[in-house]
Design an enzyme around this catalytic site. Structure first.
Site, PDB file in Angstrom:
ATOM      1  N   HIS A 181       0.826  -1.229  -0.021  1.00 38.51           N
ATOM      2  CA  HIS A 181       0.413   0.175  -0.079  1.00 38.51           C
ATOM      3  C   HIS A 181       0.778   1.053   0.048  1.00 38.51           C
ATOM      4  O   HIS A 181       1.553   1.269   0.618  1.00 38.51           O
ATOM      5  CB  HIS A 181      -0.875   0.095   0.913  1.00 38.51           C
ATOM      6  CG  HIS A 181      -1.357   1.254   1.446  1.00 38.51           C
ATOM      7  ND1 HIS A 181      -2.737   1.303   0.278  1.00 38.51           N
ATOM      8  CD2 HIS A 181      -1.744   2.263   2.105  1.00 38.51           C
ATOM      9  CE1 HIS A 181      -3.305   2.840   0.515  1.00 38.51           C
ATOM     10  NE2 HIS A 181      -2.823   3.105   1.564  1.00 38.51           N
ATOM     11  N   ASP A 183       0.480   4.788  -0.172  1.00 33.73           N
ATOM     12  CA  ASP A 183      -0.071   6.341  -0.258  1.00 33.73           C
ATOM     13  C   ASP A 183       0.924   7.425  -0.672  1.00 33.73           C
ATOM     14  O   ASP A 183       1.683   7.679  -0.465  1.00 33.73           O
ATOM     15  CB  ASP A 183      -0.467   6.973   1.478  1.00 33.73           C
ATOM     16  CG  ASP A 183      -0.727   5.751   2.350  1.00 33.73           C
ATOM     17  OD1 ASP A 183      -2.270   5.841   2.109  1.00 33.73           O
ATOM     18  OD2 ASP A 183      -0.068   5.620   3.294  1.00 33.73           O
ATOM     19  N   ASP A 295      -7.960   1.510   2.464  1.00 32.52           N
ATOM     20  CA  ASP A 295      -7.262   1.646   3.516  1.00 32.52           C
ATOM     21  C   ASP A 295      -8.298   3.479   3.316  1.00 32.52           C
ATOM     22  O   ASP A 295      -8.346   4.036   4.563  1.00 32.52           O
ATOM     23  CB  ASP A 295      -6.110   2.960   3.167  1.00 32.52           C
ATOM     24  CG  ASP A 295      -4.868   3.096   4.714  1.00 32.52           C
ATOM     25  OD1 ASP A 295      -6.041   3.205   5.962  1.00 32.52           O
ATOM     26  OD2 ASP A 295      -3.769   4.273   4.434  1.00 32.52           O
ATOM     27  N   ASP A 427       1.578  -1.087   4.806  1.00 35.11           N
ATOM     28  CA  ASP A 427       2.236  -0.349   3.966  1.00 35.11           C
ATOM     29  C   ASP A 427       3.411  -0.321   3.133  1.00 35.11           C
ATOM     30  O   ASP A 427       4.670  -0.383   4.144  1.00 35.11           O
ATOM     31  CB  ASP A 427       2.028   0.878   5.080  1.00 35.11           C
ATOM     32  CG  ASP A 427       0.684   1.770   5.046  1.00 35.11           C
ATOM     33  OD1 ASP A 427      -0.090   1.471   4.973  1.00 35.11           O
ATOM     34  OD2 ASP A 427       0.539   2.127   6.469  1.00 35.11           O
ATOM     35  N   HIS A 567      -7.077   9.437   0.167  1.00 29.71           N
ATOM     36  CA  HIS A 567      -7.627   9.108   1.485  1.00 29.71           C
ATOM     37  C   HIS A 567      -6.365   9.951   2.781  1.00 29.71           C
ATOM     38  O   HIS A 567      -7.294   9.614   3.919  1.00 29.71           O
ATOM     39  CB  HIS A 567      -8.256   7.543   1.675  1.00 29.71           C
ATOM     40  CG  HIS A 567      -6.671   6.996   1.675  1.00 29.71           C
ATOM     41  ND1 HIS A 567      -6.454   6.649   0.000  1.00 29.71           N
ATOM     42  CD2 HIS A 567      -5.639   7.017   2.625  1.00 29.71           C
ATOM     43  CE1 HIS A 567      -5.135   5.288   1.002  1.00 29.71           C
ATOM     44  NE2 HIS A 567      -5.102   5.660   2.137  1.00 29.71           N
TER      45      HIS A 567
END
Length: 995
Positions: A181, A183, A295, A427, A567
């Site tokens: 993941h 971000d 998420d 993450d 997000h």
């Protein structure tokens, strides 16, 4: 900066035109299937745009929250002489203003507009539906659910999961899905993450998959994948293509980011999906078919609807209130068909998998016991539960395989098929070849042992999301009990991951950037449309404008907007420097788009001659109204924009992107002078339009104990604007002379209901200063009468024609210590009241027949304000067009005949404060009240909501306002107008001081 591939002009125009068409079609589809009715009756989730047929959709958790759906706006006033660095700081108009009439339900679903028809799920369950009735109503689930977090043992938020020998009768199919993941901004900025983590991850994964064709991996964030691709040599690009072709590397969802589902506008959600999918289609020939949302902080059925309409076959969600997960797990309902609440026949059903446990990391994905699962995260050197991972070898593979398989079987008891999905990642995982080899190699040893031991009755392998959903589909096809999956209607807000910590805080955290997003969206949309249409026009326009050079600016702007939908972007949950990076990207793109729009609009007008109302060639078809970014200068992502001064004789162009004529009362800032006090405004025909001059209140210097201060060297000129459908109007501000018969009102009267005379008025001003006792009477326009409390200046009563409603307006403050970017946790449910006073009036109303264009009522906090400065300005607009034109000929927006409430809050001298602005006693008989965020002013709240509140630093119930916040400085904007179906009911929101 992001890198983008150069493309030839043909692709520029064709692809952008395709985007415009796709966006338009999606909007039409949304309208057709219920947006119109949802805006009238309320929706279930912050980003939802579907029609509600299930009743009152209010969450039952203590901190539950709803955020209003804000439609994008589109209006631009351009000062042609200097249009480069402007950002409009006042009201905008809805880009999709025609939704209330354009979207009609099919005949069998049509509802009477004059009736409040509420369809119960009980009634709907008995209606014919080809895919079965709704069996799970989330409204009823929340109503019946107790709030609590009992200790479930190893699975803290569940129970002690056990299984009997019957669970080993059939072969269990295990699908281990490696993922990482990434971000696009959170603790680090998007750029920092890419260079330090994401680029190494993608390099590692490509090499690891190429080394063994049994390995699999999924990827979601196209903002990172596209950037990595641009840096790769042809051999690496071809290697990735081959891995995709082999089914080893799968792109899931395929959006530019994994977007938030609460604060995002539906148009922005679609836009970032389109940006990602277009890149994938053009570059890799890939079309994602499965959604992956692990998420976002809660989930909306709108996202399921979008994916369904885009041809997706399944989706996965993770962050759901833990009690909901527990309830669904007990009923083996974690996989379901997600249906829109307005769908009566099941054509919107989307198969959805809900992850059952606390998180998407390795300890919480293999099974219910994280202390066991953590031992199989081979990157770790230790675990919080005290037992560290152990590399797999010949001596321990049998025991370790049985231990892991036990967790797999326990997890499988929560689902209804013989397939179990096991995500492997977290993450920013797989950053190094060492980590990748540790994970892939150890798990392959475990799988080889499991698969070779027939007594274990398991088949385990690395897989993609597609592999799992295909296996589910195959089993359902071969099983006559296909209806066993429940049909669910509703949403999954508000999210809570433990105890009483409901994540309602992020709905309005860093509200300034949320407001910037709402201004950015329609500007980009209008620029795309204008660019596309200009590119399809004569070659002369293309040459003069240099359209090919504008393409990259549009690409960058779309991607910057998409990046903010992440997000941790629009939610306001990123670190301060990351939020600033998002803001700087948006400001930079808005500046470029502003210049582009000034060029395009000027070209459209020049090709139509001076009289731009008369269509010459394709003038009206080329002219669209942009989102106002031109009347004020953008200082940056940390400051409110400052409105620039218009010079007498300068032309102001107003650009209408809507398909109907529009009227507004606009304003420009003039340098204070004798000529400015008597200035006139001419339209493109040379005809004088109505205008009036007001003193300009200096909001930044108002304090609780000080006198009102005006800007000594500037005044505000209000004027009436009429712009044809898809057209441009040109206005010129000129000094009055004998040849002009100005329809100019007398200079504004400043009425003060206290003995403190204002300061800072321009020298030799013509304004009439009246210091009077309390009780200066109501403000009244042709449509609306507004009454205020005489001592406080707060709203007391509204009257629209024969309809009257009593209103109590008040301000309050909560004390808090635990609230943050994610949460709102006040110390008490009862706030401290903040007193208002020192009312002030500004306006040109001299009698009942002449009420002027604008009347303003100002009030501030007095007494003990807890270190908070707050100013509320109520503006009542009074356009003459409202009585001169039939409603069918001209749309009358709130900025023409409505009441606008603007709030400025300065909290720099306070800490741990949550400020509330509240309107109570809104009667159901007045469906006209709309609340709008500054600076874009989109109607988003119907009068059916009895209370709304605003917290500059916290969340609360029954609100719809999105604050315009820069650090500690906040501006609010409200509108009251007969909006009907443009408005919608809201639920829960908050605004907080952050940093």
């Amino acid at each position: 900066m992001e890198r983008f591939s150069n493309r030839d002009g043909t692709y520029f125009h064709g692809r952008l035109l395709q985007r415009v068409i796709i966006l338009g079609l999606l909007v039409c589809v949304l309208v057709q299937f219920g947006i119109h009715q949802s805006l009238r009756r309320g929706t279930t989730s912050p980003a939802s745009a579907e029609m509600q047929l299930g009743g009152k959709f209010a969450l039952r958790s203590p901190s539950a929250a709803r955020v209003p759906y804000s439609r994008p706006t589109s209006f631009l006033s351009t000062d042609v002489g200097d249009a480069g660095n402007d950002v409009q700081n006042h009201s905008q108009l809805p880009l999709y203003d025609g939704l209330e009439t354009a979207g009609q339900l099919t005949e069998q679903h049509q509802l009477d507009d004059e009736e409040e028809v509420i369809w119960s799920l009980a009634a709907r369950a008995t209606s014919p539906a080809k895919n079965g009735p709704v069996t799970v109503d989330m409204e009823q689930v929340y109503d019946a659910m107790d709030v609590g977090d009992p200790d479930g043992g190893a699975w803290k938020q569940g129970w002690d999961v056990k299984y009997g020998p019957e669970m080993t009768d059939n072969v269990l199919n295990v699908f281990l899905v490696p993922h990482s993941h990434n971000d696009p901004g959170w603790i680090k900025t998007y750029d920092d993450y890419y260079f330090t983590e994401t680029r190494p991850i993608l390099n590692t994964i490509v090499d690891a998959l190429a080394a063994d064709n049994r390995r699999r991996f999924i990827w979601a964030e196209i903002s990172y994948l596209s950037r990595w691709w641009d840096e790769q040599p042809p051999t690496r690009r071809e290697l990735l293509r081959q891995l995709i072709k082999n089914g080893q590397f799968e792109v899931v969802t395929g959006g530019w980011v994994m977007n938030d589902e609460a604060n995002t506008n539906v148009a922005a959600m679609v836009s970032q999906l389109l940006e990602g999918h277009q890149w994938l289609g053009k570059t890799l020939g890939v079309k994602p078919e499965y959604g992956w949302a692990i998420d976002p902080f809660g989930h909306t059925p709108t996202m399921a609807y979008f994916l369904k309409r885009m041809g997706f076959k399944g989706m996965l969600i993770q962050r759901v209130y833990y009690n909901v997960k527990k309830r669904f797990a007990r009923q083996r309902g974690l996989e379901f068909r997600w249906r829109q609440t307005w769908d009566l026949d099941g054509h919107t059903d989307m198969f959805c998998h809900m992850m059952p446990f606390y998180s998407y990391d390795v300890p919480h994905t293999c099974g219910p016991d994280p202390s066991v699962c953590c031992q199989f995260d081979f990157k770790r050197t230790g675990c919080p539960w005290g037992i560290s991972p152990t590399p797999i070898n010949d001596d321990n593979v049998a025991s370790r395989a049985r231990m892991l398989l036990d967790q797999y079987r326990k997890k499988s008891t929560l689902f209804q098929t013989k397939n179990v999905l096991i995500p492997l990642g977290d993450d920013f995982r797989f950053m190094s070849h060492r980590e990748a080899e540790a994970q892939f190699t150890n798990y392959q040893r475990l799988f080889d042992h499991m698969n070779s031991d027939l007594s274990l009755k398991v088949h385990a392998r690395f897989a993609t999301l597609r592999d799992y959903f295909v296996a589910i589909a195959d089993e359902v096809v071969s099983d006559v009990r296909a209806e066993r999956f429940p049909v669910l209607a509703g949403d999954f807000f508000t999210y809570a991951d433990k105890t009483d910590e409901f994540w309602s805080g992020y709905y309005v955290s860093r509200s300034f950037y949320k407001a910037m997003d709402r201004a950015f969206e329609p500007l980009l949309r209008a620029a795309e449309v204008a660019y596309t249409l200009a590119s399809a026009s004569s070659s002369l326009i293309q040459v003069q404008l240099g359209l090919s050079s504008m393409w990259n600016e549009l690409v960058v702007a779309r991607r910057n907007l998409g990046l903010f939908q992440h997000h941790d972007g629009i939610t306001g949950t990123a670190r301060k420097h990351v939020a600033l990076d998002y803001g700087n990207r948006m400001v930079s793109s808005m500046r470029h788009l502003d210049k582009m729009m000034a060029q395009l609009v000027s070209a459209f007008a020049s090709f139509g001659g001076r009289d731009v109302h008369k269509s010459v060639g394709t003038l009206h078809s080329l002219s669209f109204k942009a989102a106002g970014v031109a009347e004020s200068q953008v200082l940056g992502a940390k400051a409110l924009p400052t409105r620039k001064v218009v010079v007498l004789g300068q032309r102001v162009m107003v650009y209408n992107a809507l398909a109907h004529a529009r009227v507004e009362i606009r304003s420009v800032i003039l340098a204070a002078s004798a000529e400015a006090f008597s200035a006139c405004v001419l339209n493109s025909h040379g005809t004088v339009v109505r205008s009036e001059v007001h003193p300009l209140l200096d909001i930044s210097h108002i304090q609780a104990s000080a006198a009102y201060t005006f800007v000594h060297d500037k005044v505000e000129l209000f004027y009436e604007v009429e712009v044809p459908a898809l057209g441009v109007s040109v206005f010129t501000v000129v000094a009055r002379d004998e040849s002009l018969e100005c329809k100019r009102s007398p200079p504004a009267r400043v009425t003060i209901t206290t003995a403190v005379t204002p300061t800072g008025l321009p020298m030799s001003h013509p304004f009439e200063i009246v210091v009077s006792s309390p009780g200066s009477g109501p403000m009244q326009s042709r449509q609306l009468q507004v009454e205020f409390e005489s001592n406080t200046g707060l709203l007391r009563r509204l009257r629209w024609q024969s309809t009257m409603v009593d209103i109590v307006e008040e301000f309050a403050a909560y004390q808090t210590q635990r609230s943050g970017a994610y949460l709102f946790l006040p110390l008490s449910s009862t706030p401290s009241q903040l007193l208002a006073g020192r009312p002030l009036r500004i306006g040109c109303a001299v009698n009942a027949e002449h009420r002027g264009l604008v009347q303003q009522a100002v009030t501030t906090l007095v007494g003990d304000t807890h270190g908070i400065s707050l100013v509320r300005v109520a503006r009542l607009y009074n356009s003459a067009f409202s009585s001169e034109r039939a409603a069918s000929q001209l749309r009358m927006p709130p900025q023409a005949v409505g009441l606008e409430l603007c709030h400025w809050v300065d909290m720099r001298r306070s800490t741990n404060q949550e400020v509330v602005s509240r309107l109570v006693k809104i009667l159901l008989s007045l469906p006209y009240l709309c609340v709008n965020p500054a600076p874009t002013a989109n109607p988003i709240l119907s009068g059916t909501a009895p209370v709304f509140q605003t917290h500059p630093s916290a969340s609360f119930s029954m609100t719809s306002m999105v604050l315009n916040q820069i650090g500690d400085f906040i501006a609010l904007n409200y509108l009251c107008k007969q909006i009907f179906s443009q408005c919608r009911r809201t639920r829960f929101c908050k605004m907080r001081r952050r940093d």
